[in-house]
Design an enzyme around this catalytic site. Structure first.
Site: not given
Ligand code: UD1
Length: 302
Positions: A15, A34, A140, A144, A183, A207
């Site tokens: 970002i 860093n 985390y 925040k 994701v 999401r």
């Molecule tokens: C995101 C933020 C996090 C924040 C949170 C606030 C990111 C990377 N993370 O977490 O910093 O604290 O929102 O709500 O933006 N998934 C899969 N397969 C994968 C990886 C993920 O199905 O291989 C799913 C996860 O289970 C989840 C969704 O995708 O349901 C989003 O995951 P992720 O991108 O890690 O973000 P958040 O967990 O929503």
């Protein structure tokens, strides 16, 4: 903003580096990083680099000396890492932010800081407005939440101009990298390599994915607003299920990857969606990039 001396912490990160790009033309821009997850190739050549840890008071103080405006994006962004090493994540995400707010007080600088939808925890209702209960479910999220509150308190106690931006799921170019990615970058890489796309659980979780350019927009508006001492959601107000996301990415890439379902991720948020009335009316923010367009350009550009 223009003609200002601006510091972007985490300016070599996902970002932060996009923010620097948007600011360098009209401002004197510094970054503090860093390079633990940020990379030098992402840093605009016109930015002045302060290399060091945000927890190091001497470095922080030097980087803050004479600034008018700070965008605070430096953080340990992995929720999982915060669960594994809460003290480390506390020191970076919370304590260092408090030091930064103290420096900002000295400089009388405006601070726009990165908060997160993680502060809400498992939502009680959607769309989530800023008044939604805050029950973070990770260190985390708690860190925040605390800095989000500190930002408001520094306004109330010391008159500091602060704005906290509660990011939902941010995506876009440069996100991949380090040991952590969202994701969208994971699915994109899997689709491109013809590997199985790994959906956690049944994929019905939703999401609100917000493109980096809209996150930049929100930050630039926050730098100018009179609505200081406030916190705003930054999202699109639209949602998609993770299963749909997997299918869309597969088709945009033109991949024949299969979509596989794994065990659900413990503590995974079910539904997430930002309510945007506050940021619309106070800042004039309007999301401009649909997920379909954002994915299309991401695939074309990277
Ligand atoms: C995101 C933020 C996090 C924040 C949170 C606030 C990111 C990377 N993370 O977490 O910093 O604290 O929102 O709500 O933006 N998934 C899969 N397969 C994968 C990886 C993920 O199905 O291989 C799913 C996860 O289970 C989840 C969704 O995708 O349901 C989003 O995951 P992720 O991108 O890690 O973000 P958040 O967990 O929503």
């Amino acid at each position: 903003p223009s003609g200002r001396t601006v510091l972007v912490t985490g300016g070599a990160g996902f970002i932060g580096s996009h923010l620097v790009d948007a600011l360098v033309e009209d401002n004197a821009v510094r970054i503090l990083d860093n390079f633990s997850s940020g990379t030098p190739d992402r840093v605009h050549p016109d930015a002045t680099v302060f290399e060091g840890d945000i927890r190091d008071d001497a470095t922080l103080s030097r980087a803050m000396d004479g600034v008018d405006l700070v965008f605070h994006e430096a953080a340990l962004v992995s929720v999982q890492a915060s669960v594994e090493e809460p003290k480390r994540s506390h020191s970076v995400n919370l304590e260092a932010t408090l030091s930064l707010l103290e420096c900002a007080r000295r400089e009388d600088a405006r601070v726009v800081l990165a908060s997160s939808a993680a502060i809400y925890g498992q939502p009680e209702y959607t769309p989530i407005d800023e008044g939604h209960p805050t029950e973070p479910s990770s260190p985390y999220g708690l860190e925040k939440l605390t800095i989000d509150r500190y930002a408001r308190l520094y306004h109330e106690l010391y008159g500091l101009e602060t704005v906290a931006l509660r990011y939902f799921n941010v995506y876009g170019p440069r996100q991949a990298g380090g040991d952590y990615s969202g994701v969208i970058s994971i699915f994109l890489e899997q689709a491109r390599n013809g590997e199985p796309i790994t959906v956690n659980g049944d994929g019905t979780q939703t999401r609100d994915f917000v493109h980096i350019s809209d996150v930049v927009q929100a930050n630039l508006l926050a730098a100018q607003t009179e609505s200081v001492g406030a916190a705003f959601n930054v999202g699109t107000g639209e949602t998609v299920t993770i299963r749909e996301l997997a299918e869309t990415i597969r088709s945009v890439v033109g991949s024949d990857s299969e979509i596989v379902h794994r065990d659900p991720r413990p503590g995974d948020i079910e539904q997430s969606q930002a309510e945007l009335s506050a940021i619309r009316s106070a800042l004039g923010y309007e999301p401009t990039v649909t997920l379909a367009d954002g994915l299309q350009t991401l695939v074309e550009a990277t």
